[in-house]
Design a protein around this motif. Structure first.
Motif, PDB file in Angstrom:
ATOM      1  N   LEU A   1       0.827  -1.207   0.000  1.00  0.00           N
ATOM      2  CA  LEU A   1       0.000   0.000   0.000  1.00  0.00           C
ATOM      3  C   LEU A   1       0.863   1.260   0.000  1.00  0.00           C
ATOM      4  O   LEU A   1       0.611   2.207  -0.759  1.00  0.00           O
ATOM      5  CB  LEU A   1      -0.941  -0.007   1.207  1.00  0.00           C
ATOM      6  N   PHE A   2       1.893   1.280   0.827  1.00  0.00           N
ATOM      7  CA  PHE A   2       2.739   2.465   0.884  1.00  0.00           C
ATOM      8  C   PHE A   2       3.680   2.547  -0.309  1.00  0.00           C
ATOM      9  O   PHE A   2       4.117   3.645  -0.685  1.00  0.00           O
ATOM     10  CB  PHE A   2       3.512   2.507   2.205  1.00  0.00           C
ATOM     11  N   GLY A   3       4.002   1.420  -0.921  1.00  0.00           N
ATOM     12  CA  GLY A   3       4.770   1.458  -2.162  1.00  0.00           C
ATOM     13  C   GLY A   3       3.981   2.152  -3.260  1.00  0.00           C
ATOM     14  O   GLY A   3       4.498   3.020  -3.979  1.00  0.00           O
ATOM     15  N   PHE A   4       2.702   1.784  -3.389  1.00  0.00           N
ATOM     16  CA  PHE A   4       1.841   2.444  -4.369  1.00  0.00           C
ATOM     17  C   PHE A   4       1.626   3.915  -4.014  1.00  0.00           C
ATOM     18  O   PHE A   4       1.590   4.777  -4.903  1.00  0.00           O
ATOM     19  CB  PHE A   4       0.488   1.731  -4.448  1.00  0.00           C
ATOM     20  N   LEU A   5       1.464   4.191  -2.713  1.00  0.00           N
ATOM     21  CA  LEU A   5       1.282   5.572  -2.277  1.00  0.00           C
ATOM     22  C   LEU A   5       2.494   6.423  -2.654  1.00  0.00           C
ATOM     23  O   LEU A   5       2.344   7.566  -3.124  1.00  0.00           O
ATOM     24  CB  LEU A   5       1.053   5.626  -0.770  1.00  0.00           C
ATOM     25  N   ALA A   6       3.686   5.883  -2.464  1.00  0.00           N
ATOM     26  CA  ALA A   6       4.901   6.620  -2.796  1.00  0.00           C
ATOM     27  C   ALA A   6       4.954   6.952  -4.285  1.00  0.00           C
ATOM     28  O   ALA A   6       5.268   8.088  -4.678  1.00  0.00           O
ATOM     29  CB  ALA A   6       6.134   5.815  -2.399  1.00  0.00           C
ATOM     30  N   VAL A   7       4.629   5.977  -5.116  1.00  0.00           N
ATOM     31  CA  VAL A   7       4.636   6.199  -6.568  1.00  0.00           C
ATOM     32  C   VAL A   7       3.615   7.266  -6.948  1.00  0.00           C
ATOM     33  O   VAL A   7       3.885   8.155  -7.764  1.00  0.00           O
ATOM     34  CB  VAL A   7       4.346   4.880  -7.308  1.00  0.00           C
ATOM     35  N   ALA A   8       2.424   7.190  -6.348  1.00  0.00           N
ATOM     36  CA  ALA A   8       1.381   8.167  -6.648  1.00  0.00           C
ATOM     37  C   ALA A   8       1.798   9.572  -6.219  1.00  0.00           C
ATOM     38  O   ALA A   8       1.599  10.547  -6.960  1.00  0.00           O
ATOM     39  CB  ALA A   8       0.081   7.769  -5.949  1.00  0.00           C
ATOM     40  N   LEU A   9       2.386   9.692  -5.037  1.00  0.00           N
ATOM     41  CA  LEU A   9       2.809  11.003  -4.543  1.00  0.00           C
ATOM     42  C   LEU A   9       3.917  11.591  -5.410  1.00  0.00           C
ATOM     43  O   LEU A   9       3.929  12.799  -5.677  1.00  0.00           O
ATOM     44  CB  LEU A   9       3.280  10.883  -3.089  1.00  0.00           C
ATOM     45  N   ILE A  10       4.834  10.747  -5.858  1.00  0.00           N
ATOM     46  CA  ILE A  10       5.903  11.229  -6.739  1.00  0.00           C
ATOM     47  C   ILE A  10       5.302  11.787  -8.025  1.00  0.00           C
ATOM     48  O   ILE A  10       5.696  12.856  -8.512  1.00  0.00           O
ATOM     49  CB  ILE A  10       6.892  10.088  -7.050  1.00  0.00           C
ATOM     50  N   GLY A  11       4.324  11.078  -8.577  1.00  0.00           N
ATOM     51  CA  GLY A  11       3.677  11.546  -9.793  1.00  0.00           C
ATOM     52  C   GLY A  11       2.929  12.850  -9.594  1.00  0.00           C
ATOM     53  O   GLY A  11       2.978  13.747 -10.446  1.00  0.00           O
ATOM     54  N   VAL A  12       2.242  12.980  -8.456  1.00  0.00           N
ATOM     55  CA  VAL A  12       1.496  14.204  -8.173  1.00  0.00           C
ATOM     56  C   VAL A  12       2.440  15.395  -8.039  1.00  0.00           C
ATOM     57  O   VAL A  12       2.218  16.457  -8.633  1.00  0.00           O
ATOM     58  CB  VAL A  12       0.664  14.040  -6.884  1.00  0.00           C
ATOM     59  N   VAL A  13       3.512  15.226  -7.262  1.00  0.00           N
ATOM     60  CA  VAL A  13       4.458  16.330  -7.076  1.00  0.00           C
ATOM     61  C   VAL A  13       5.118  16.717  -8.403  1.00  0.00           C
ATOM     62  O   VAL A  13       5.281  17.895  -8.716  1.00  0.00           O
ATOM     63  CB  VAL A  13       5.532  15.943  -6.038  1.00  0.00           C
ATOM     64  N   ARG A  14       5.463  15.728  -9.192  1.00  0.00           N
ATOM     65  CA  ARG A  14       6.124  15.990 -10.479  1.00  0.00           C
ATOM     66  C   ARG A  14       5.193  16.693 -11.459  1.00  0.00           C
ATOM     67  O   ARG A  14       5.596  17.615 -12.174  1.00  0.00           O
ATOM     68  CB  ARG A  14       6.596  14.660 -11.071  1.00  0.00           C
ATOM     69  N   ASP A  15       3.927  16.256 -11.492  1.00  0.00           N
ATOM     70  CA  ASP A  15       3.008  16.757 -12.519  1.00  0.00           C
ATOM     71  C   ASP A  15       2.305  18.055 -12.139  1.00  0.00           C
ATOM     72  O   ASP A  15       1.728  18.724 -13.009  1.00  0.00           O
ATOM     73  CB  ASP A  15       1.946  15.688 -12.829  1.00  0.00           C
ATOM     74  N   THR A  16       2.311  18.416 -10.876  1.00  0.00           N
ATOM     75  CA  THR A  16       1.559  19.600 -10.446  1.00  0.00           C
ATOM     76  C   THR A  16       2.449  20.724  -9.938  1.00  0.00           C
ATOM     77  O   THR A  16       1.952  21.673  -9.334  1.00  0.00           O
ATOM     78  CB  THR A  16       0.540  19.226  -9.350  1.00  0.00           C
ATOM     79  N   SER A  17       3.752  20.613 -10.152  1.00  0.00           N
ATOM     80  CA  SER A  17       4.656  21.668  -9.693  1.00  0.00           C
ATOM     81  C   SER A  17       5.843  21.764 -10.638  1.00  0.00           C
ATOM     82  O   SER A  17       5.980  20.972 -11.580  1.00  0.00           O
ATOM     83  CB  SER A  17       5.138  21.381  -8.266  1.00  0.00           C
ATOM     84  N   ARG A  18       6.722  22.693 -10.358  1.00  0.00           N
ATOM     85  CA  ARG A  18       7.933  22.849 -11.166  1.00  0.00           C
ATOM     86  C   ARG A  18       9.036  21.883 -10.745  1.00  0.00           C
ATOM     87  O   ARG A  18      10.100  21.843 -11.362  1.00  0.00           O
ATOM     88  CB  ARG A  18       8.453  24.286 -11.035  1.00  0.00           C
ATOM     89  N   VAL A  19       8.796  21.137  -9.693  1.00  0.00           N
ATOM     90  CA  VAL A  19       9.797  20.213  -9.173  1.00  0.00           C
ATOM     91  C   VAL A  19       9.994  19.057 -10.156  1.00  0.00           C
ATOM     92  O   VAL A  19       9.028  18.434 -10.603  1.00  0.00           O
ATOM     93  CB  VAL A  19       9.370  19.667  -7.792  1.00  0.00           C
ATOM     94  N   LYS A  20      11.257  18.762 -10.494  1.00  0.00           N
ATOM     95  CA  LYS A  20      11.557  17.671 -11.418  1.00  0.00           C
ATOM     96  C   LYS A  20      11.441  16.322 -10.716  1.00  0.00           C
ATOM     97  O   LYS A  20      11.396  16.238  -9.491  1.00  0.00           O
ATOM     98  CB  LYS A  20      12.954  17.853 -12.008  1.00  0.00           C
TER      99      LYS A  20
END
Length: 292
Positions: A73-92
């Motif tokens: 569950l937390f492995g999937f959560l980590a992947v999802a959070l990485i995608g959200v931060v990458r796609d919704t901000s200027r952070v690479k």
């Protein structure tokens, strides 16, 4: 001590037999997946997912669930959070990975420090290979079988995605789905390995075998054979050395993999530093001899 005693003495103990079976299982599944991680360039993603599962494991312990459930569950959560931060901000992406995995890993360490437990949860962080129970060993083998079956059945699609995602899309494959599937398998594989060597060393088992095989061959099909072979040899070697020298089992397994990579890095015929020079020198000598 004779050679026979060196190999047979550890097998007199049931915990060593379980440790050997667990180590070999984790070594194979991690090595096979590592070939794709190295090819795609997902080494940092493997690091992120393997560390981010720690709070999931601790929470699973608190509520009485199997460790694997919380970790996945937390492995999937980590992947999802990485995608959200990458796609919704200027952070690479590399920065997003670093932010998410360090935060979740630190959260897991906090949970370990405040959770009363009859089980030493620090074993999740640093590994407890010699303390693997029969139930945990069976769980590891089941998860490993699922991951290996998925990788074998979809190996052509995953390989095409790794080499050319655009071409994969052109022939009707969905690169996003394939990438998500690989990340899901990465999360499951992290669960397999963390119960053997701990969260800290999982990334080594997920990266070193594939990187080592990558220096030995230019054909991906051979990588898929070389990587698990090297990983299993290192796993068995590390476990036996740890038994006879009374050192940390998980750490010694990874040290053995590091030594194997170093030797290949130096002496691989085509891609090793020293090996390449030796091959070049021999070719020049042969050319000079033919010319004369």
């Amino acid at each position: 001590m004779s050679l026979a005693e060196f190999f047979l003495d550890p097998l007199r103990y049931e915990f060593m037999v379980r440790a050997l079976a667990t180590t070999v299982t984790a070594a194979v599944v991690c090595a096979v997946l590592s070939c794709w991680l190295v090819l795609i360039g997902w080494s940092l993603m493997g690091d992120a997912v393997s560390h981010a599962v720690l709070p999931g494991v601790v929470i699973a312990y608190i509520v009485g669930w199997p460790f694997a459930v919380g970790a996945v569950l937390f492995g999937f959560l980590a992947v999802a959070l990485i995608g959200v931060v990458r796609d919704t901000s200027r952070v690479k992406e590399d920065a997003a990975i670093g932010i998410v995995f360090t935060t979740l890993f630190a959260f897991g360490l906090v949970l370990v420090s405040v959770t009363p437990s009859q089980t030493d949860l620090n074993h999740i962080v640093f590994g407890n290979l010699l303390g693997v129970s029969r139930g945990e060993m069976v769980q590891i083998m089941i998860l490993a079988a699922i991951v290996l079956a998925a990788l074998v059945l979809k190996r052509r699609d995953f390989t095409l995605y790794a080499f050319d995602a655009t071409h994969a899309h052109a022939i009707g494959l969905n690169p996003r789905v394939l990438g998500t599937a690989l990340l899901a398998l990465l999360a499951l594989t992290s669960v397999v390995a963390l119960q053997a060597v701990g969260v800290v060393l999982v990334v080594a088992m997920l990266i070193i075998p594939g990187a080592t095989a990558y220096l030995l061959t230019d054909r991906f099909s051979r990588m898929l054979l070389i990587a698990p072979t090297i990983s299993v040899v290192c796993a068995v070697t590390g476990l036996y050395v740890s038994y006879h020298l009374d050192t940390a089992a998980g750490g010694m397994v990874v040290v053995a993999q590091g030594v194997a990579f170093t030797l290949v890095y130096l002496f691989a015929p085509r891609h090793g530093i020293i090996g390449r020079r030796i091959t070049t020198a021999r070719a020049r000598a042969a050319t000079a001899k033919a010319a004369s």
